[in-house]
Design a protein around this motif. Structure first.
Motif, PDB file in Angstrom:
ATOM      1  N   MET B 116       0.897  -1.149  -0.096  1.00 21.57           N
ATOM      2  CA  MET B 116       0.137  -0.057  -0.049  1.00 21.57           C
ATOM      3  C   MET B 116       0.703   1.255  -0.089  1.00 21.57           C
ATOM      4  SD  MET B 116      -3.440  -0.834   2.395  1.00 21.57           S
ATOM      5  CE  MET B 116      -2.658  -1.592   3.812  1.00 21.57           C
ATOM      6  N   TRP B 120       0.713   4.051  -2.792  1.00 21.77           N
ATOM      7  CA  TRP B 120       0.216   5.368  -2.152  1.00 21.77           C
ATOM      8  C   TRP B 120       1.014   6.298  -2.456  1.00 21.77           C
ATOM      9  CZ3 TRP B 120       2.306   8.693   1.626  1.00 21.77           C
ATOM     10  CH2 TRP B 120       1.408   9.647   2.096  1.00 21.77           C
ATOM     11  N   SER B 123       0.678   6.830  -6.207  1.00 22.53           N
ATOM     12  CA  SER B 123      -0.539   7.660  -6.764  1.00 22.53           C
ATOM     13  C   SER B 123      -0.563   9.208  -6.405  1.00 22.53           C
ATOM     14  CB  SER B 123      -1.815   7.082  -6.272  1.00 22.53           C
ATOM     15  OG  SER B 123      -1.781   7.209  -4.896  1.00 22.53           O
ATOM     16  N   GLY B 124       0.063   9.268  -5.247  1.00 29.31           N
ATOM     17  CA  GLY B 124       0.317  10.844  -4.894  1.00 29.31           C
ATOM     18  C   GLY B 124       1.126  11.526  -5.704  1.00 29.31           C
ATOM     19  N   SER B 208      -2.357   1.405  -7.680  1.00 27.56           N
ATOM     20  CA  SER B 208      -2.263   2.817  -7.378  1.00 27.56           C
ATOM     21  C   SER B 208      -3.127   3.507  -8.801  1.00 27.56           C
ATOM     22  CB  SER B 208      -0.729   3.352  -7.515  1.00 27.56           C
ATOM     23  OG  SER B 208      -0.379   2.951  -9.051  1.00 27.56           O
ATOM     24  N   GLY B 211      -6.095   5.509  -7.464  1.00 20.69           N
ATOM     25  CA  GLY B 211      -5.592   6.853  -6.751  1.00 20.69           C
ATOM     26  C   GLY B 211      -5.116   7.717  -7.680  1.00 20.69           C
ATOM     27  N   GLN B 262      -4.983  12.956   0.092  1.00 20.58           N
ATOM     28  CA  GLN B 262      -4.286  11.327  -0.001  1.00 20.58           C
ATOM     29  C   GLN B 262      -4.149  10.881   1.147  1.00 20.58           C
ATOM     30  OE1 GLN B 262      -3.174  10.480  -2.488  1.00 20.58           O
ATOM     31  NE2 GLN B 262      -1.463   9.115  -2.227  1.00 20.58           N
ATOM     32  N   SER B 265      -7.439   9.076   1.886  1.00 24.79           N
ATOM     33  CA  SER B 265      -7.743   7.891   1.053  1.00 24.79           C
ATOM     34  C   SER B 265      -7.427   6.535   1.612  1.00 24.79           C
ATOM     35  CB  SER B 265      -7.322   8.077  -0.371  1.00 24.79           C
ATOM     36  OG  SER B 265      -5.764   8.001  -0.339  1.00 24.79           O
ATOM     37  N   PHE B 266      -6.975   6.446   2.989  1.00 23.94           N
ATOM     38  CA  PHE B 266      -6.580   5.222   3.347  1.00 23.94           C
ATOM     39  C   PHE B 266      -7.785   4.248   3.115  1.00 23.94           C
ATOM     40  CE2 PHE B 266      -2.810   6.366   6.184  1.00 23.94           C
ATOM     41  CZ  PHE B 266      -2.192   6.871   5.049  1.00 23.94           C
ATOM     42  N   LEU B 269      -7.749   2.870  -0.112  1.00 24.16           N
ATOM     43  CA  LEU B 269      -6.517   2.078  -0.555  1.00 24.16           C
ATOM     44  C   LEU B 269      -6.618   0.685   0.101  1.00 24.16           C
ATOM     45  CD1 LEU B 269      -3.559   2.838  -1.584  1.00 24.16           C
ATOM     46  CD2 LEU B 269      -3.188   3.119   0.639  1.00 24.16           C
ATOM     47  N   SER B 273      -6.697  -2.879  -1.816  1.00 21.78           N
ATOM     48  CA  SER B 273      -5.449  -3.870  -1.704  1.00 21.78           C
ATOM     49  C   SER B 273      -6.275  -5.398  -1.305  1.00 21.78           C
ATOM     50  CB  SER B 273      -4.725  -3.643  -0.378  1.00 21.78           C
ATOM     51  OG  SER B 273      -5.245  -3.794   0.892  1.00 21.78           O
ATOM     52  N   GLY B 315      -5.063   7.703   9.342  1.00 24.64           N
ATOM     53  CA  GLY B 315      -5.217   8.602   8.251  1.00 24.64           C
ATOM     54  C   GLY B 315      -5.758   9.804   8.442  1.00 24.64           C
TER      55      GLY B 315
END
Lengths: 298, 391
Positions: B116, B120, B123-124, B208, B211, B262, B265-266, B269, B273, B315
């Motif tokens: 993740m 993460w 994607s960020g 990703s 995201g 970001q 968005s946990f 995510l 996953s 998050g």
């Protein structure tokens, strides 16, 4: 709207000019175009749903003479290792998914309206509780929450329907709560209160007509989420048995035959799911444009 | 003056952190109660799940095991016993893996965090850069193509993308392995970091995608708004170059909401996953929760529910704290217990920002696929619901 209209922006002017010439060529305005688009989307979705319901079970049953066929004119999506036509299975699965999505978004939207309005009008401890419940429901990853609920229901079709139906309300609840709160501060509501109208009268005459479009748009925009989550749950194995064609189970079956190189088993059903989801999204967004005329002028 | 301001701001920070922690604890407790109720009501017999469906034992022995586990106690009693054990670091023994749940969680959380974390970060960074480029060159070919792709990919089912990626890159091109976290048939001691990375890349890329799409769309939107604002127009009138405009007035306004989004968005995510790990047979928390749910492993299911909730909450808390820490406007205005105020204190002389655009989302915004950050928005900045909007 919080964004201030900005007549000085060069981009806006260019855009307006473009829209103008476009309109002149086709001689219909943006509203009519949106309406036509809406009708077309509705027609497409209804066609898939009805086709799935009236479909002869023979159409998606096995045919051992036509195993592992590549996509061709006779079988647009190809056939699988049992000779089942993937197009028929996909349509059947999509119509099932859409039915579940319909039930789920209706239930979730109902919960959202009740909670949102209660939270905005009763205020105080109700408001705090609803906010807390929204935070709670959003705090667990959505998929994990749905797995827990489907686990509680003993898996199967009911498990999936219940799990998808009762977990999609938090975002819409927030939207409706904010909308009602804002409406309550509007001058015409204040005037109505000063004139001595009851809260029920105000609710029916001033609040509901304004919340209704938001509600409808929210309801339709819940659809894609519900359908995707249904497919995800079924894909993981919590949903329908494998002989029932649902997009999730079709894809999960395709996963088992991945190394054989039958790419069409996964590609087309997933693509159709994506297209349906995008259709619903476009439907909701176009409806939002129609119900909010201001958005055409910014 | 400065000292008193510093003291008051640190007091406000302390109350803020305390309040957030209390809220976090209450929500975690509620999550534990909720998930305990859900799994207790499930029509699965944990004894059968433990001994396996084939094993033959007498009903008396079964009843003895159930009594030993306290299954005949009333649920509240069982909950208290379970919570007590959890607080002492004992989450029970997994029924399917025959290992303490804490051990499984630790081992799998590491694998999941690697997956993740990579997705993460990807994607960020990728999403932000693409969003900024699209926003600056709005209407260009690159913008149009990227926007269309992002709109489609932001709703594309992760498990479908994972299947396609496996098919293209592993089956046809054979660039990447067919799933798993380490090469099959290799001793645990011989597995190198390169092996692990090689197995990690494809799942992380797939995870990703949504995201990247979401961050791109969001950043683009904010960038377009920022560059069409009055202060950007004024800067243009001062003949600032495009790069100056973007750097001074665009990036600063865009970076903060992107960062907050970001961290918020946990939940997405984690959900992604679960699906990606299922397709890639990656031994993380996601595949464990699927296995636990399918095979009736109640202790493991509860443990993962708690851990995932903790993950999402942290998050959200980070997002909220960052919002207060990074944004100079909120730092300035975040005084404790400030009475209702209609307008921001005018600190523009010290603020590096020439203007303060409204960063609050419109109250009529449509439900987005991303969950909003949990409450505790900085006071005096966001539009307060209930206030008259025609000012």
């Amino acid at each position: 709207m919080t964004e201030r209209p900005n007549s000085f922006a060069l981009d806006n002017r260019a855009e307006l000019h473009g829209a103008d010439t476009y309109t002149r060529v086709f001689a219909i305005n943006k509203r009519t175009r949106t309406l036509i688009l809406l009708a077309f989307f509705c027609f497409l979705i209804a066609a898939v749903m009805i086709a799935g319901f009236v479909m002869d079970p023979q159409a998606y049953g096995p045919n051992y003479d036509l195993k592992r066929q590549m996509p061709s004119l006779n079988h647009l999506f190809g056939t699988d290792y049992l000779g089942r036509d993937m197009l028929a299975r996909t349509i059947k699965g999509l119509s099932l998914s859409m039915t579940i999505g319909l039930v789920a978004s209706l239930v979730s939207a109902g919960i959202a309206v009740v909670l949102g309005i209660a939270s905005a009008t009763l205020g105080g401890i109700t408001d705090r509780f609803v906010n807390w419940a929204v935070d709670l429901a959003m705090g667990i990853p959505h998929l994990v929450l749905m797995i827990l609920i489907s686990f509680m229901m003993g898996r199967g079709l009911t498990g999936v329907v219940v799990a998808v139906a009762i977990t999609h309300w938090p975002s819409l609840t927030r939207v409706i709560r904010a909308e009602v709160l804002q409406l309550r501060g509007e001058p015409y509501v204040k005037v109505a209160q000063a004139l001595g109208h009851g809260s029920l009268w105000i609710g029916a005459r001033h609040i509901l007509p304004h919340v209704l479009p938001q509600f409808l748009v929210g309801l339709i925009l819940l659809f894609p989420h519900a359908i995707l989550h249904e497919a995800a749950l079924t894909f993981l194995g919590f949903g329908l048995p494998f002989d029932q064609p649902a997009i999730g189970s079709i894809l999960s079956e395709a996963m088992k035959h991945l190394s054989t190189g039958m790419w069409w088993l996964a590609f087309f059903p997933g693509l159709s799911l994506l297209i349906v989801v995008l259709l619903f999204k476009a439907l909701g967004e176009n409806l939002a444009l129609l119900t909010n005329p201001h958005s055409f002028h910014t | 003056m400065h000292v008193s301001r510093w003291i008051s701001s640190s007091i406000s920070a302390a109350t803020y952190i305390l309040g957030t922690t209390a809220r976090l604890l209450s929500l975690l407790l509620a999550v534990s109660i909720l998930s305990f109720c859900l799994v207790s009501a499930a029509p699965f017999d944990p004894v059968t799940a433990f001994i396996g469906p084939e094993a033959v034992i007498s009903p008396e022995q079964k009843a003895a095991i159930a009594a030993h586990w306290g299954l005949y106690d009333p649920p509240p009693l069982r909950y208290v016993a379970w919570l007590n054990n959890v607080l002492h670091g004992d989450m029970g023994i997994s029924l399917i893996y025959r290992q303490p749940v804490t051990e499984i969680l630790l081992e799998r959380a590491l694998a999941s965090l690697a997956l993740m974390g990579l997705a993460w970060a990807l994607s960020g960074i990728l999403g932000f850069v693409m969003g900024v480029v699209c926003g600056v060159f709005k209407g260009s070919v690159f913008d149009k193509i990227t926007k269309t792709c992002a709109l489609a990919l932001s709703v594309a089912p992760t498990f479908w993308l994972a299947l396609l990626a496996l098919m293209v890159f592993s089956v046809f091109l054979q660039w990447f392995p067919m799933g798993m976290a380490v090469p099959a048939g290799k001793l645990a001691g011989d597995v190198t970091l390169a092996d692990r990375l090689w197995h990690l890349i494809l799942p992380a890329l797939v995870l990703s995608v949504s995201g990247v799409a979401n961050v791109t769309l969001h950043t683009r939107e904010k960038m377009v708004t920022a560059l069409a604002s009055n202060y950007a127009n004024f800067a243009r009138a001062r003949s600032e170059s495009r790069w100056q405009l973007v750097r001074r007035h665009g990036l600063r306004n865009v970076a903060l909401p992107a960062l907050t989004l970001q961290f918020a968005s946990f939940a997405e995510l984690f959900g992604g996953s679960v699906l990606a790990e299922q397709v890639f047979s990656y031994p993380g928390l996601g595949s464990a929760v699927t296995a636990a749910g399918l095979r009736g492993d109640i202790p493991l299911l509860l443990g993962i529910a708690l851990v995932s909730a903790l993950f999402v909450f942290s998050g959200n808390v980070i997002a909220n704290v960052l919002y207060g820490l990074i944004d100079p406007r909120i730092r300035e205005s975040a005084k404790p217990f400030r009475p209702k105020q209609k307008k921001l204190p005018d600190t523009s002389s010290t603020s590096p920002l020439p203007n303060t655009p409204d960063t609050s989302s419109s109250p009529v915004s449509l439900p987005s696929p991303l969950p909003p950050v949990i409450a505790l928005k900085p006071t005096g900045y966001h539009r307060r619901p209930g206030g008259c909007s025609h000012d």
